[in-house]
Design a protein around this motif. Structure first.
Motif, PDB file in Angstrom:
ATOM      1  N   LEU A  63      79.560 -49.862 -23.744  1.00 31.92           N
ATOM      2  CA  LEU A  63      79.097 -49.914 -25.138  1.00 31.92           C
ATOM      3  C   LEU A  63      77.603 -50.204 -25.227  1.00 31.92           C
ATOM      4  O   LEU A  63      76.890 -49.624 -26.052  1.00 31.92           O
ATOM      5  CB  LEU A  63      79.875 -50.991 -25.909  1.00 31.92           C
ATOM      6  CG  LEU A  63      81.245 -50.557 -26.450  1.00 31.92           C
ATOM      7  CD1 LEU A  63      81.975 -51.746 -27.042  1.00 31.92           C
ATOM      8  CD2 LEU A  63      81.111 -49.466 -27.506  1.00 31.92           C
ATOM      9  N   GLY A  99      82.237 -44.186 -29.048  1.00 30.71           N
ATOM     10  CA  GLY A  99      81.123 -45.097 -29.324  1.00 30.71           C
ATOM     11  C   GLY A  99      80.663 -45.008 -30.772  1.00 30.71           C
ATOM     12  O   GLY A  99      80.323 -46.024 -31.397  1.00 30.71           O
ATOM     13  N   TYR A 105      79.509 -52.994 -33.669  1.00 28.68           N
ATOM     14  CA  TYR A 105      79.078 -53.528 -32.367  1.00 28.68           C
ATOM     15  C   TYR A 105      77.858 -54.438 -32.488  1.00 28.68           C
ATOM     16  O   TYR A 105      77.876 -55.576 -32.065  1.00 28.68           O
ATOM     17  CB  TYR A 105      78.788 -52.381 -31.390  1.00 28.68           C
ATOM     18  CG  TYR A 105      78.256 -52.857 -30.066  1.00 28.68           C
ATOM     19  CD1 TYR A 105      79.102 -53.479 -29.147  1.00 28.68           C
ATOM     20  CD2 TYR A 105      76.919 -52.715 -29.729  1.00 28.68           C
ATOM     21  CE1 TYR A 105      78.635 -53.938 -27.933  1.00 28.68           C
ATOM     22  CE2 TYR A 105      76.445 -53.168 -28.515  1.00 28.68           C
ATOM     23  CZ  TYR A 105      77.297 -53.777 -27.620  1.00 28.68           C
ATOM     24  OH  TYR A 105      76.823 -54.227 -26.414  1.00 28.68           O
TER      25      TYR A 105
END
Length: 821
Positions: A63, A99, A105
């Motif tokens: 990530l 992603g 994130y």
């Protein structure tokens, strides 16, 4: 705003509770959870079966690359391939699309983005700011209410996090400590028990000292933050669950422990008066104690009643009732709630949670010449091969021709017994003594079992040389079905001339009553023989058993230990009740506490106990133990691969290497990693010379191979072996390795048990194996490790063998003690 500002405090001000997986990402919405699950499954396809912490560590790394806007896709692909091995463009495109779906994130998981990690922790677990909140509000009288409302929020968040058990998010990360600690549970030794549980394996005196220090800190410290810091210094960061529990219930722990330790009623009343004058919180604790006393008294009465009934029964049955009456008197005199507490036995606390990994004795003496070296990310311990002990005066090898003539056919093809067999010969063949033999793997323990069998046959041998086959039965207990089949084949061939019948009795192979009557030697697994001896109705043939041989009796210290215990206990009871002798013979690898096992098997230490250390190994074993010290799971995983490659390269071209891994997929992955690393380092030529005959033979044999992975690896001198391959492929690999053409063989543990295929160097890569019964990753059993290391060194070719174990640093001491005394 208040909470937010606290999150951005400097790291040194962070509470101990915020130290949970510093930079690991935790999804927040259903959509991102689904995407994270998909990411983990892609990584699992690349890595094969690995523990969840490795997969999550890899997911974090992937990530961080995918979310890095400064690098372009081709560079991202290269970076990710460094982490996850080579991958197709389609697989990379899949990762990129996943992603993009993970939108939270930067907000929550990026370890490098300021207070991100703290935020994730706050929302998922709800503990990061717990103590800052408490500290600031200590001055106000709203302490209790604030704590409870915080806890409710936190519990709600924790439940959400727990509900998301996808992709292997660990229970430990979302575990919420019980805030409402029951005062009834806190007795004089509560704190010591909690410390013992947190540390796992700790010396009782040490845990007592720690308990005293902790109690002192909790009682004396005024400043909450100062107490927290001192506890962290004393107990270490990894005990933050315990620290959290103690700080939340600080007053309860201190005052309830004081009450429980009071020597008499006078001292207890004095403490209660202090509590009454100590403010509303202490009064509330005292009220809880008084409220639960009633139930404690009820329990006490019930206990007294049951003791009286038990005493009455003992008297009625004519058994010595004095003991029962003493209990009754004690129960009647003992009226206090406190003493009732002390009679409660915490069985969970007494159980061995580590199972076969329990180490009662932490000391381990390594032979002279052993040394440690510390490298980046790991530590190595080298133990040299022990030199064989010189033959003492009067020690002679027993020649086969000197044995009784009727016993010689079983040793056809041998000229003499080896040192160990010669030492045991007199006791095994000519006396009915119980026997315990501890000797290294490959020392010829099967022949000692054969001597014990011959003694039994000799007892029932008539003067004319015939044998009364209906007068006895012999039971040979071997730990695995594969070994049972091997023992049956071996004994059948060697005892053919006596007309003795040998049969297998396992879960796969049952015998009818008639077959059992016709069989003299039954070879069984512990579980199957346990079932047979449990059936009290059918004692006819179990009463004919005159010899019980238990192979690999060091399994007593394994999950299957209780089964062996019950077999031995039942046999001993049968001897006591029937007054008919059954000889017990235990065969084991080197044991640290062999005297205890001898006592358990009713062995006379002066006559029947034989112990031989590793210097009696037919091919001495040099050992290397490598403990990986890296903290990040993915770093540990990659380091294990690199160390494995380095160790293989040290012997490349000189000796063959056998690498044991713990899943079928991992065999091909490890072999490919070693080959590809050698290819990129231009060291592949060291395994096979350009013009060697082996290269041509391997090229030719590759054409007939069915397994794609094997076909890819074989021309380079590498091979794999596991139970999922075709029988022809496995046989081919075994033959090519035995003939010295294959240089590196990566295999699962099945090869160690089934086929006797020794190599100069054995490497055990990782000691974690997936246990489907527990649904978790557990440590390898001691038996497996010994069996694998037993494959190192070929007596006919090598002067010594080499065994290398690559494991986590925390397990280093355990494996050192397993192979050394």
């Amino acid at each position: 705003p208040k909470r937010l500002s606290k999150r951005h405090k400097s790291t040194q001000d962070e509470s101990v509770l915020s130290i949970v997986d510093g930079g690991s990402y935790r999804p927040k919405t259903k959509e991102t959870r689904a995407a994270y699950e998909a990411l983990l499954s892609v990584i699992q396809q690349q890595f094969g079966d690995q523990p969840q912490d490795i997969l999550r560590g890899a997911a974090d790394e992937v990530l961080s690359v995918l979310k890095n806007e400064k690098i372009k896709d081709p560079e991202k692909k290269k970076e990710i391939e460094k982490l996850l091995n080579s991958m197709s463009t389609e697989r990379f495109a899949q990762l990129v699309s996943i992603g993009k779906l993970i939108t939270d994130y930067h907000d929550s998981g990026d370890g490098g983005a300021g207070g991100g990690a703290g935020e994730a922790l706050d929302d998922d677990i709800g503990v990061a700011v717990e103590f800052e909140e408490e500290e600031e509000e200590e001055e106000s009288d709203l302490d209790e209410v604030q704590e409870e409302s915080e806890a409710e929020e936190d519990e709600q968040d924790a439940n959400e996090a727990e509900a998301m058990q996808m992709g292997g998010i660990d229970d430990d990360d979302v575990e919420e400590t019980d805030e409402g600690l029951n005062v009834q549970d806190i007795d004089a030794y509560w704190l010591q028990r909690k410390i013992s549980q947190a540390y796992g394996d700790i010396d009782p005196q040490h845990s007592q000292r720690l308990a005293e220090d902790v109690l002192k800190m909790l009682a004396e410290g005024d400043d909450h933050r100062d107490v927290e810091n001192r506890l962290v210094m004393l107990l270490n960061y990894d005990k933050f669950d315990l620290i959290k529990l103690l700080l939340r219930n600080r007053l309860k722990v201190v005052w309830c422990t004081r009450l429980a330790r009071a020597a008499d009623d006078k001292e207890r009343k004095k403490i209660e008066e202090e509590m009454n004058q100590g403010g509303s919180t202490l009064c509330a604790i005292l009220e809880q104690l008084h409220a639960t006393r009633a139930t404690a008294k009820e329990r006490q009465k019930n206990l007294e009643r049951s003791i009286r009934e038990e005493a009455r029964k003992l008297r009625d049955e004519g058994v010595d009732g004095e003991k029962g009456r003493r209990h009754e008197r004690e129960g009647a005199n003992d009226g206090g709630w406190l003493k009732g507490q002390r009679q409660m036995l915490d069985l969970d606390n007494l159980s061995f949670h580590q199972g076969g990994l329990l180490m009662a004795n932490k000391r381990c003496e390594l032979p002279p010449g052993s040394y440690r070296t510390t490298r980046k990310g790991y530590e190595e311990v080298h133990v040299p091969a022990l030199k064989p002990k010189p033959i003492t005066e009067g020690e002679e090898m027993v020649k086969i021709v000197d044995m009784p003539e009727w016993a010689q056919p079983t040793f056809a093809g041998m000229k003499a017994l080896n040192r160990i067999q010669s030492r045991v010969y007199e006791t095994a063949l000519f006396t009915p003594e119980n026997l315990l033999l501890c000797a290294p793997t490959g020392a010829g323990k099967t022949n000692v079992a054969m001597l014990a069998i011959l003694h039994e046959i000799g007892v029932y041998r008539r003067e004319d040389g015939t044998i009364d086959l209906s007068g006895f039965k012999i039971v040979y207990v071997a730990p695995m079905k594969a070994l049972v089949a091997e023992v049956v084949g071996n004994l059948s061939n060697r005892l053919q001339s006596y007309g003795v019948s040998v049969r297998e009795l396992t879960g796969d192979q049952t015998l009818s009553r008639q077959q059992i009557e016709e069989t003299q030697i039954i070879v069984s697994t512990p579980e199957k023989w346990d079932i047979i001896t449990r059936k009290s109705g059918d004692r006819t043939y179990t009463q004919l058993v005159k010899l019980l041989i238990i192979d690999e009796i060091h399994l007593l210290h394994d999950n299957r230990g209780p089964v062996l215990e019950s077999i031995v206990a039942r046999t001993v009871r049968q001897i006591e009740t029937t007054q008919e002798m059954i000889r017990l013979v235990g065969l084991s690898a080197t044991l640290p506490n062999y005297e205890d096992v001898a006592l358990f098997l009713r062995v006379d230490k002066s006559k029947g106990l034989f112990y031989f250390d590793n210097s009696y190994r037919p091919c001495p074993l040099a050992q290397q133990y490598i403990g990986i010290t890296a903290k990040k799971p993915l770093t540990r995983f990659n380091l294990m691969n690199d160390v494995c490659y380095e160790k293989v390269m040290e012997i490349a071209g000189k000796h063959q290497a056998l690498v044991f891994v713990h899943s079928r997929k991992e065999t091909a992955k490890t072999a490919r990693h070693i080959r590809d690393t050698a290819l990129s380092s231009d060291t592949l030529g060291r395994f096979l010379k350009e013009d060697s005959a082996s290269r041509e033979i391997l090229q030719t044999e590759t054409e007939s191979v069915k397994n794609n992975d094997l076909r890819d690896l074989l021309p380079y001198g590498f091979a794999i072996h596991h139970a999922g391959m075709a029988r022809t492929d496995r046989t081919l690999v075994e033959d090519l390795f035995a003939d010295g053409h294959i240089q590196v063989l990566v295999s699962t543990a099945t090869l160690a048990w089934g086929v006797n295929l020794p190599a100069h160097t054995v490497i055990i890569k990782g000691t974690q194996i997936y246990n489907p019964e527990k649904g978790a990753w557990t440590e390898l059993s001691p038996l497996d490790v010994m069996q694998m290391l037993g494959r190192s060194g070929r007596p006919q070719f090598d002067t010594y063998g080499e065994g290398i174990i690559i494991t986590g640093h925390s397990e280093l001491q355990y494996y050192l003690s397993l192979m050394n005394q």
